[in-house]
Design a protein around this motif. Structure first.
Motif, PDB file in Angstrom:
ATOM      1  N   ASP A  25       0.857  -1.177   0.000  1.00 61.68           N
ATOM      2  CA  ASP A  25       0.000   0.000   0.000  1.00 61.68           C
ATOM      3  C   ASP A  25       0.903   1.240   0.000  1.00 61.68           C
ATOM      4  O   ASP A  25       1.937   1.245   0.676  1.00 61.68           O
ATOM      5  CB  ASP A  25      -0.889  -0.012   1.247  1.00 61.68           C
ATOM      6  CG  ASP A  25      -1.900   1.117   1.264  1.00 61.68           C
ATOM      7  OD1 ASP A  25      -1.474   2.277   1.455  1.00 61.68           O
ATOM      8  OD2 ASP A  25      -3.095   0.848   1.095  1.00 61.68           O
ATOM      9  N   ARG A  77       0.776   3.870   1.589  1.00 62.99           N
ATOM     10  CA  ARG A  77       1.027   4.356   2.945  1.00 62.99           C
ATOM     11  C   ARG A  77       2.061   3.530   3.688  1.00 62.99           C
ATOM     12  O   ARG A  77       2.610   3.973   4.699  1.00 62.99           O
ATOM     13  CB  ARG A  77      -0.292   4.395   3.729  1.00 62.99           C
ATOM     14  CG  ARG A  77      -1.177   5.575   3.352  1.00 62.99           C
ATOM     15  CD  ARG A  77      -2.468   5.581   4.141  1.00 62.99           C
ATOM     16  NE  ARG A  77      -3.341   4.462   3.769  1.00 62.99           N
ATOM     17  CZ  ARG A  77      -4.579   4.314   4.223  1.00 62.99           C
ATOM     18  NH1 ARG A  77      -5.076   5.194   5.076  1.00 62.99           N
ATOM     19  NH2 ARG A  77      -5.316   3.295   3.834  1.00 62.99           N
ATOM     20  N   VAL A  88       4.156   6.608   5.441  1.00 64.46           N
ATOM     21  CA  VAL A  88       4.011   6.855   6.881  1.00 64.46           C
ATOM     22  C   VAL A  88       4.816   5.803   7.634  1.00 64.46           C
ATOM     23  O   VAL A  88       4.644   4.611   7.410  1.00 64.46           O
ATOM     24  CB  VAL A  88       2.518   6.797   7.296  1.00 64.46           C
ATOM     25  CG1 VAL A  88       2.385   7.151   8.772  1.00 64.46           C
ATOM     26  CG2 VAL A  88       1.673   7.731   6.445  1.00 64.46           C
ATOM     27  N   SER A 135       8.693  -0.337   3.100  1.00 64.14           N
ATOM     28  CA  SER A 135       7.322  -0.601   2.672  1.00 64.14           C
ATOM     29  C   SER A 135       7.060  -2.093   2.503  1.00 64.14           C
ATOM     30  O   SER A 135       5.967  -2.579   2.813  1.00 64.14           O
ATOM     31  CB  SER A 135       7.017   0.146   1.365  1.00 64.14           C
ATOM     32  OG  SER A 135       7.737  -0.388   0.272  1.00 64.14           O
ATOM     33  N   ARG A 165      -8.905   0.259   4.031  1.00 59.50           N
ATOM     34  CA  ARG A 165      -8.018   1.406   3.852  1.00 59.50           C
ATOM     35  C   ARG A 165      -8.595   2.678   4.476  1.00 59.50           C
ATOM     36  O   ARG A 165      -8.334   3.792   4.036  1.00 59.50           O
ATOM     37  CB  ARG A 165      -7.689   1.634   2.374  1.00 59.50           C
ATOM     38  CG  ARG A 165      -6.986   0.443   1.712  1.00 59.50           C
ATOM     39  CD  ARG A 165      -5.645   0.169   2.363  1.00 59.50           C
ATOM     40  NE  ARG A 165      -4.930  -0.933   1.742  1.00 59.50           N
ATOM     41  CZ  ARG A 165      -4.883  -2.175   2.240  1.00 59.50           C
ATOM     42  NH1 ARG A 165      -5.537  -2.464   3.355  1.00 59.50           N
ATOM     43  NH2 ARG A 165      -4.198  -3.117   1.638  1.00 59.50           N
ATOM     44  N   GLY A 185      -4.618   3.690   8.401  1.00 60.10           N
ATOM     45  CA  GLY A 185      -3.263   3.331   8.001  1.00 60.10           C
ATOM     46  C   GLY A 185      -2.614   2.444   9.055  1.00 60.10           C
ATOM     47  O   GLY A 185      -2.928   2.528  10.248  1.00 60.10           O
TER      48      GLY A 185
END
Length: 254
Positions: free
Chosen positions: A66, A68, A72, A97, A141, A144
């Motif tokens: 994803d 994010r 993040v 990630s 989703r 997060g």
């Protein structure tokens, strides 16, 4: 070279792709996690028949990265993203990630959470209603993964993941993934559960039995189980893993 019998529908995909001179689609970055427990069993889920990829196949929990997962940053324990980048031969942000996706996906698809309050502990039972509400929000989703961990005062336990291999979907497939395979021991006190959604069956089985043809699965799953079976047990698997190159991509061809 290892040879596998392709399921009829995949063989037909390959034939049409070759006849039409097809152009392969770009492979999407993904992660999958092989959950293991004593007495040397692996966890498999069966994708529902309506899935666009691996329909009705037994697979390990996993899925695509994803955005994010990279944008993040969650609290982190274990090898740093830089260390993972070196091990997987990826840019640091991409390695982060891929690891985040592995931990997120195994929670979404099996209810197992590789996280804890600090670098030396792991959460216990996460099957309660509040955990389930958060899991569903992650799948939708609406939440997060980094935010989910932060709200609960948890850090991602990257040290609970063991890198194993990398598979890239054949060029003839209409949906392709560049997937990093990780191993993880089932944390004490946690129990995978039938979480529904994309799966309609779950099973724990010895790798040697899972790879003997009784379950319908794609070559990466079957071959990984064969490798695990050859290691003889969890101790053998963990002893073998450091000598492997998890960044060396396996690219099946028809």
């Amino acid at each position: 070279m290892v040879e596998f019998q392709l399921p009829p529908e995949l063989a037909e995909h390959a034939r049409r792709f070759a006849e039409r001179g097809g152009v392969p689609v770009e492979a999407r970055l993904a992660s999958t996690v092989v959950l293991l427990r004593e007495p040397f069993e692996a966890y498999l889920i069966r994708r529902v028949a309506t899935m666009a990829f691996a329909a009705s196949m037994y697979v390990f929990p996993g899925g695509g990265v994803d955005p994010r997962d990279a944008a993040v940053h969650p609290g982190w324990a274990g090898p740093s993203p830089a260390e993972w980048a070196a091990r997987l031969r990826l840019d640091e942000s991409v390695a982060r990630s891929v690891v985040c996706a592995a931990v997120r996906e195994v929670f979404e698809e099996s209810g197992v959470l590789l996280a804890g309050p600090d670098a030396s502990t792991v959460v216990g039972d996460v099957s309660g209603p509040d955990w389930e509400e958060a899991r569903l929000a992650l799948i939708a989703r609406e939440l997060g993964f980094a935010e989910f961990l932060s709200r609960r005062g948890l850090v991602l336990r990257s040290d609970l993941l063991v890198p194993w291999s990398r598979w890239i979907t054949p060029e003839f497939e209409p949906r392709r993934f560049d997937t990093y395979f990780f191993l993880a021991l089932l944390p004490k006190g946690q129990v995978p559960r039938d979480v529904g959604g994309e799966a309609d069956d779950t099973v724990w089985c010895p790798p040697a039995e899972a790879a003997d043809g009784r379950y319908t699965m794609l070559p990466p799953t079957r071959y990984t189980l064969q490798e695990l079976a050859e290691a003889g047990g969890i101790d053998g698997v963990l002893a073998t893993a450091p000598a492997r190159d998890p960044a060396d991509a396996i690219r099946p061809t028809a």
